[in-house]
Write a protein that holds these residues in place. Structure first.
Motif, PDB file in Angstrom:
ATOM      1  N   ASP A 167       0.837  -1.201   0.000  1.00 39.30           N
ATOM      2  CA  ASP A 167       0.000   0.000   0.000  1.00 39.30           C
ATOM      3  C   ASP A 167       0.877   1.259   0.000  1.00 39.30           C
ATOM      4  O   ASP A 167       1.081   1.892   1.028  1.00 39.30           O
ATOM      5  CB  ASP A 167      -0.904  -0.026   1.228  1.00 39.30           C
ATOM      6  N   LYS A 183       0.267   3.842  -2.329  1.00 38.33           N
ATOM      7  CA  LYS A 183      -0.588   4.956  -2.786  1.00 38.33           C
ATOM      8  C   LYS A 183       0.141   5.859  -3.788  1.00 38.33           C
ATOM      9  O   LYS A 183       0.279   7.067  -3.593  1.00 38.33           O
ATOM     10  CB  LYS A 183      -1.062   5.792  -1.591  1.00 38.33           C
ATOM     11  N   THR A 198      -1.702  -0.096  -4.629  1.00 37.82           N
ATOM     12  CA  THR A 198      -2.597   1.067  -4.650  1.00 37.82           C
ATOM     13  C   THR A 198      -2.000   2.258  -5.383  1.00 37.82           C
ATOM     14  O   THR A 198      -0.785   2.457  -5.411  1.00 37.82           O
ATOM     15  CB  THR A 198      -2.929   1.537  -3.221  1.00 37.82           C
ATOM     16  N   CYS A 232      -4.967  -3.973  -8.648  1.00 39.91           N
ATOM     17  CA  CYS A 232      -4.681  -2.565  -8.363  1.00 39.91           C
ATOM     18  C   CYS A 232      -5.969  -1.858  -7.983  1.00 39.91           C
ATOM     19  O   CYS A 232      -6.964  -1.931  -8.709  1.00 39.91           O
ATOM     20  CB  CYS A 232      -4.053  -1.896  -9.582  1.00 39.91           C
ATOM     21  N   VAL A 266      -7.137   4.620  -4.164  1.00 39.87           N
ATOM     22  CA  VAL A 266      -7.596   5.287  -2.951  1.00 39.87           C
ATOM     23  C   VAL A 266      -8.501   6.440  -3.366  1.00 39.87           C
ATOM     24  O   VAL A 266      -8.123   7.289  -4.174  1.00 39.87           O
ATOM     25  CB  VAL A 266      -6.398   5.800  -2.133  1.00 39.87           C
ATOM     26  N   VAL A 306     -10.131   1.707  -2.743  1.00 42.16           N
ATOM     27  CA  VAL A 306     -10.124   1.754  -1.281  1.00 42.16           C
ATOM     28  C   VAL A 306     -11.138   2.821  -0.887  1.00 42.16           C
ATOM     29  O   VAL A 306     -11.072   3.960  -1.364  1.00 42.16           O
ATOM     30  CB  VAL A 306      -8.725   2.118  -0.743  1.00 42.16           C
TER      31      VAL A 306
END
Length: 239
Positions: free
Chosen positions: A60, A62, A86, A116, A119, A160
């Motif tokens: 994770d 991001k 992510t 994948c 967020v 997410v």
């Protein structure tokens, strides 16, 4: 993620701490989240170690950068063998498409590319703060739903999000679109820095794909028992 996993967030500062935490879990095949703190400290060997132990890994990080940079980064990350990665949906459609291109290019032949997810809005975000600091004039829910649609159009596997938005996301994007949900707390737990929280039972009822739980398990006096209690709540099982 057909088994609707409970993902344990490994919010530790070193791989040694992680290995000590995992020692009593020798009979469990876990899904583990590696975040920025741990990955920046220990690097790719963290993923390699966890995969050698037989666990699945949610990396994770991001990612949020120009498309070419994200493409190159994802090409590198996909070679590590992680199962889920992510990006930030705020990076835009072109960036998310580049992320998928990088994942496809970097996945070794014969292996499955990492899923994948994007967020949307962090579960620590409140609507008033989003509007004031991000200058987004719509409601928080509308922002999340917009980002989910953008991620789907870019070819991502899911998002997410909080449990509060997951139901509408699945209504609009279909049940095959993943909803990975942090901010899960038992009814008696402190919310800490999370704002949009839900219990594991509420998350299950909402049809969420996976929940992410950190401190209530990793800081528990008996982590294995805590994990099993959470699994029972999440799966609807009884002892």
């Amino acid at each position: 993620m057909q088994d609707n996993p409970l993902i344990i967030a490994l919010d530790f500062g070193s791989l040694n701490e992680v290995e000590r935490f995992l020692e009593p879990f020798n009979k469990h095949n876990l899904f583990l989240k590696v975040g920025m703190e741990l990955f920046y400290k220990e690097g790719p060997r963290t993923v390699h170690t966890l995969k050698e132990m037989g666990h699945r890994v949610f990396l994770d990080l991001k990612l949020h950068d120009i498309p070419n940079t994200v493409l190159s980064a994802m090409r590198s990350l996909s070679s590590l063998g992680c199962d889920l990665v992510t990006v930030h949906a705020a990076g835009g459609r072109a960036m998310m498409e580049a992320a998928m291109e990088g994942l496809e290019a970097g996945t070794p032949a014969g292996e499955t590319r990492p899923a994948c997810v994007a967020v949307t809005q962090l579960t620590s975000t409140e609507e008033a703060r989003m509007q004031a600091e991000q200058l987004i004039p719509v409601s928080l829910e509308e922002s999340v739903l917009h980002y989910a649609a953008l991620a789907k159009s870019a070819g991502l596997d899911g998002v997410v999000c909080s449990a509060w938005e997951a139901g509408k996301i699945m209504e609009r994007q279909g049940n095959g679109f993943l909803t990975v949900t942090p901010g899960i707390r038992m009814g008696t737990d402190s919310h800490q820095d999370q704002k949009r929280v839900a219990t594991p039972e509420k998350a299950r009822e909402a049809g969420i794909s996976a929940i992410v739980v950190g401190r209530p398990i990793i800081r528990a006096d008996k982590p294995v028992e805590a994990y099993e209690t959470w699994m029972e709540a999440w799966k609807g099982a009884t002892r």
